[in-house]
Write a protein that holds these residues in place. Structure first.
Motif, PDB file in Angstrom:
ATOM      1  N   ASP A  49      -3.724  11.065   4.753  1.00  7.66           N
ATOM      2  CA  ASP A  49      -4.919  11.899   4.715  1.00  7.66           C
ATOM      3  C   ASP A  49      -4.778  13.004   5.757  1.00  7.66           C
ATOM      4  O   ASP A  49      -4.563  12.732   6.946  1.00  7.66           O
ATOM      5  CB  ASP A  49      -6.168  11.064   4.993  1.00  7.66           C
ATOM      6  CG  ASP A  49      -6.546  10.192   3.804  1.00  7.66           C
ATOM      7  OD1 ASP A  49      -5.906  10.334   2.744  1.00  7.66           O
ATOM      8  OD2 ASP A  49      -7.474   9.368   3.929  1.00  7.66           O
ATOM      9  N   ALA A  71      -6.854   5.325   5.254  1.00  5.75           N
ATOM     10  CA  ALA A  71      -5.404   5.501   5.265  1.00  5.75           C
ATOM     11  C   ALA A  71      -4.829   5.066   6.606  1.00  5.75           C
ATOM     12  O   ALA A  71      -5.481   5.131   7.645  1.00  5.75           O
ATOM     13  CB  ALA A  71      -5.060   6.964   4.999  1.00  5.75           C
ATOM     14  N   THR A 104       1.881   6.543   4.268  1.00  2.65           N
ATOM     15  CA  THR A 104       1.294   5.232   4.008  1.00  2.65           C
ATOM     16  C   THR A 104       1.235   4.988   2.506  1.00  2.65           C
ATOM     17  O   THR A 104       1.016   5.913   1.731  1.00  2.65           O
ATOM     18  CB  THR A 104      -0.124   5.131   4.607  1.00  2.65           C
ATOM     19  OG1 THR A 104      -0.641   3.833   4.377  1.00  2.65           O
ATOM     20  CG2 THR A 104      -1.060   6.148   4.004  1.00  2.65           C
ATOM     21  N   MET A 140      -0.113   3.805  -1.082  1.00  2.00           N
ATOM     22  CA  MET A 140      -1.379   3.671  -1.790  1.00  2.00           C
ATOM     23  C   MET A 140      -1.087   3.120  -3.177  1.00  2.00           C
ATOM     24  O   MET A 140      -0.186   3.617  -3.860  1.00  2.00           O
ATOM     25  CB  MET A 140      -2.092   5.020  -1.908  1.00  2.00           C
ATOM     26  CG  MET A 140      -2.483   5.652  -0.586  1.00  2.00           C
ATOM     27  SD  MET A 140      -3.421   7.176  -0.818  1.00  2.00           S
ATOM     28  CE  MET A 140      -2.236   8.178  -1.705  1.00  2.00           C
TER      29      MET A 140
END
Length: 332
Positions: free
Chosen positions: A89, A190, A292, A294
Motif C-alpha cells: 500500500d 498490508a 507483501t 495478497m
C-alpha cells in the motif's frame, strides 16, 4: 473452449471404414445398363451435376462429425483461479506549490515529477496506490486504489499552476501533506505501508510539523521515503510579464535535514534529485521495496456451447436431403 467428454471424439475414427467402403463399393450400388457400343459417349463431357455427385456424402460426414462434437459437450467458461500476488500500500505525497514551476528539471519540476510517478505507478500493477497533493494546505487527489487507469488520470489532471491560480493556498505544508497520506494508510492491513513524499522546499505552512507527522507514521508502521527536488543553488523560474514570460533565478531552499530526519525516523530513505535522470533512478530504487502477498480469489462458471454445432449439423443434414431429392436425384 473446452470439451467435457473428450472421449467421444474416438467415434470420429468410424468415418475411416465408412469412407473406405464408400470409395470401394460405391460403383457396385450404382444402376447400370448394357449397350452395344460406348462410341456415342466417347466425346461426352461432364456436367456440373456429375461434379457434385459426392457432395451429399461429404455433407453426411460433416454432419456426423458435428454430432460427435455435440456428444463431447463443448463448453466456454469464465476462468478465475485462486492465486497469490504481491503488492504493498503506497501513498504518493506530491508538492504542488508555485516553486514546483521552476525549470531546473524539464519541462519543470511538477511535470517531471508527474511523468516519473506515472511510470512508477504503471510498473506496480498489484499495489494499492493513492495520491495526496499539498502546497499551503493538503488534500487527497485520489484515495488508494488498484484502478491505476483512474489514478493516472487524476495524476495527470493536477495542474502545474494549481497554487498560482489560487485553487489551493500557496506555501509548503510538508507536515500536512504527510499527515494526510498517513491518515489514508491507518486502516491498511498490508504488511508494508509506504509514503513517498516529494517536495522542493521547507515547511512553512500548516498546523502539523513534519516531525510530528513522522512520529505518527512510525507508530503505525509506515515507512516514509522523501525526495528533495531541485538544483543546489538557483533555478530558472518563469514570471509572467506583459507580452510574455520572463525568467528569474530563484534560490533553491530545501530543508534536506528535516527530510532526512523524517526518513530516518520511519525507517525509510532520503533522496535528492537535481535532474530528471536522478529523479527517475530514485523511483526505480524505491520500486525494490519489500512486497507483501495478497490472496486473490477467482471463481469459474462454465457455459454449454453445443448449440452452434447442433444447428450446423441439422443444417448439413437438411442440405444433404434437399440435394439428394432434387438436383442430385438418382433414377432409379
Amino acid at each position: 473452449m473446452e470439451f467435457a467428454n473428450k472421449e467421444y471424439f474416438i467415434l470420429i475414427l468410424l468415418l475411416i471404414p465408412y469412407i473406405v467402403w464408400y470409395l470401394l463399393y460405391r460403383k457396385k450400388s450404382v444402376p447400370s445398363m448394357r449397350v452395344s457400343t460406348t462410341e456415342a459417349y466417347r466425346y461426352g463431357y461432364s456436367t456440373w451435376r456429375t461434379r457434385l455427385v459426392h457432395v451429399p456424402m461429404v455433407l453426411h460426414y460433416i454432419c456426423y462429425t458435428l454430432l460427435v462434437c455435440v456428444l463431447a459437450r463443448p463448453q466456454t467458461h469464465n476462468t478465475w483461479d485462486t492465486k497469490s500476488v504481491e503488492g504493498i500500500d503506497i501513498m504518493l505525497a506530491m508538492d504542488v506549490s508555485t516553486s514546483m514551476l521552476a525549470e531546473d528539471l524539464k519541462p519543470n519540476r511538477m511535470e517531471a515529477a508527474k511523468n516519473v510517478a506515472a511510470e512508477f505507478i504503471a510498473g506496480r500493477p498489484n499495489d494499492n496506490i493513492g495520491l495526496t497533493i499539498f502546497a499551503g494546505e493538503s488534500f487527497t487527489q485520489c484515495p488508494m486504489t488498484t484502478d491505476h487507469t483512474s489514478l493516472l488520470y487524476m495524476l495527470q489532471s493536477v495542474r502545474t499552476d494549481i497554487a498560482a491560480r489560487g485553487i489551493i493556498s500557496d506555501g509548503t505544508a510538508i507536515g500536512m501533506g504527510l499527515a494526510n497520506s498517513v491518515s489514508r494508510l491507518k486502516s491498511s492491513k498490508a504488511k508494508s505501508k509506504v509514503v513517498i513524499l516529494l517536495t522542493d522546499g521547507s515547511n512553512n505552512m500548516g498546523d502539523i510539523s513534519p516531525m510530528t507527522s513522522a512520529e505518527i507514521a512510525k507508530s503505525m508502521g509506515i515507512r516514509v521515503y522523501t525526495i528533495a527536488v531541485g538544483t543546489n543553488k538557483v533555478a530558472p523560474y518563469p514570471v509572467p510579464v506583459a507580452g510574455g514570460i520572463q525568467y528569474v533565478n530563484m534560490p533553491v531552499e530545501i530543508d534536506t535535514k528535516t527530510l532526512e530526519d523524517i526518513a530516518q525516523t520511519t525507517g525509510g530513505s532520503s533522496y535528492r534529485a537535481t535532474n530528471n535522470k536522478e529523479l527517475s533512478k530514485i523511483y526505480k530504487d524505491i520500486d525494490t521495496l519489500e512486497k507483501t502477498k495478497m490472496d486473490v480469489k477467482r471463481f469459474s462458471k462454465r457455459y454449454e456451447a453445443y448449440q452452434p454445432f447442433l444447428l450446423l449439423a441439422v443444417l448439413m443434414l437438411l442440405v444433404e436431403i434437399v440435394l439428394r431429392n432434387t438436383v442430385l436425384r438418382k433414377i432409379p
